[in-house]
Design an enzyme around this catalytic site. Structure first.
Site, mmCIF file in Angstrom:
data_model
loop_
_atom_site.group_PDB
_atom_site.id
_atom_site.type_symbol
_atom_site.label_atom_id
_atom_site.label_comp_id
_atom_site.label_asym_id
_atom_site.label_seq_id
_atom_site.Cartn_x
_atom_site.Cartn_y
_atom_site.Cartn_z
ATOM 1 N N HIS A 29 0.771 -1.246 0.000
ATOM 2 C CA HIS A 29 0.000 0.000 0.000
ATOM 3 C C HIS A 29 0.801 1.296 0.000
ATOM 4 C CE1 HIS A 29 -3.603 -2.326 0.471
ATOM 5 N NE2 HIS A 29 -3.111 -2.916 1.542
ATOM 6 N N HIS A 73 -2.652 -2.943 8.213
ATOM 7 C CA HIS A 73 -3.748 -3.264 7.293
ATOM 8 C C HIS A 73 -4.430 -1.976 6.865
ATOM 9 C CE1 HIS A 73 -7.314 -5.170 5.621
ATOM 10 N NE2 HIS A 73 -8.059 -4.400 6.393
#
Length: 147
Positions: free
Chosen positions: A37, A138
């Protein structure tokens, strides 16, 4: 005296043996988060960018349906896990106080196997992350900033 030092040394060595796996596990989850990410300075933010970075990051076997990349610096992203740049959000999540430049890559086409074709959506969004031991592990979602 010597026996006391031996016991102390044994306790110290056992303590060292128990600590690193925990730290290594935290770092591996954070490293995985960054791989999936984080892209500090993207070269373009269109479908070619998405197809290239998704392939380079190993997210194309099979083709991942959707993935968001956060652009900027790691310190600001890590700060979401603290009060500096994050607030509690729902259960065990944190939402960024500031918005980040992000690119979301969404699979376009029917096949889940390479070559993967992606469409890019670029914008500024607040991000929601799960944190462990002060590190993001996450990416839950990104939320478009309201004008």
């Amino acid at each position: 005296m010597v026996m006391g030092l031996g016991v102390l040394l044994l306790v110290f060595v056992l303590g060292l043996g128990l600590t690193p796996p925990t730290l290594a596990q935290d770092n591996s989850r954070y490293t995985h988060f960054l791989t999936q990410h984080y892209d500090a300075k993207p070269q373009g933010r269109d479908h070619r960018y998405c197809e290239s970075i998704m392939r380079r990051r190993g997210l194309t076997s099979p083709c991942k349906d959707i993935n968001t990349f956060i652009h900027g610096n790691k310190r600001s992203i890590k700060a979401i896990c603290e009060n500096k740049n994050g607030n509690p959000h729902r259960e065990n999540l944190r939402i960024s106080k500031s918005s980040f430049q992000v690119t979301t890559c969404k699979l376009h086409g029917g096949s889940p196997w390479p070559p993967c074709q992606y469409r890019a959506t670029a914008g500024f969004r607040n991000v929601v992350v799960a944190c462990e031991n002060g590190l993001p592990v996450h990416l839950d979602q990104s939320i478009f900033r309201r004008p």
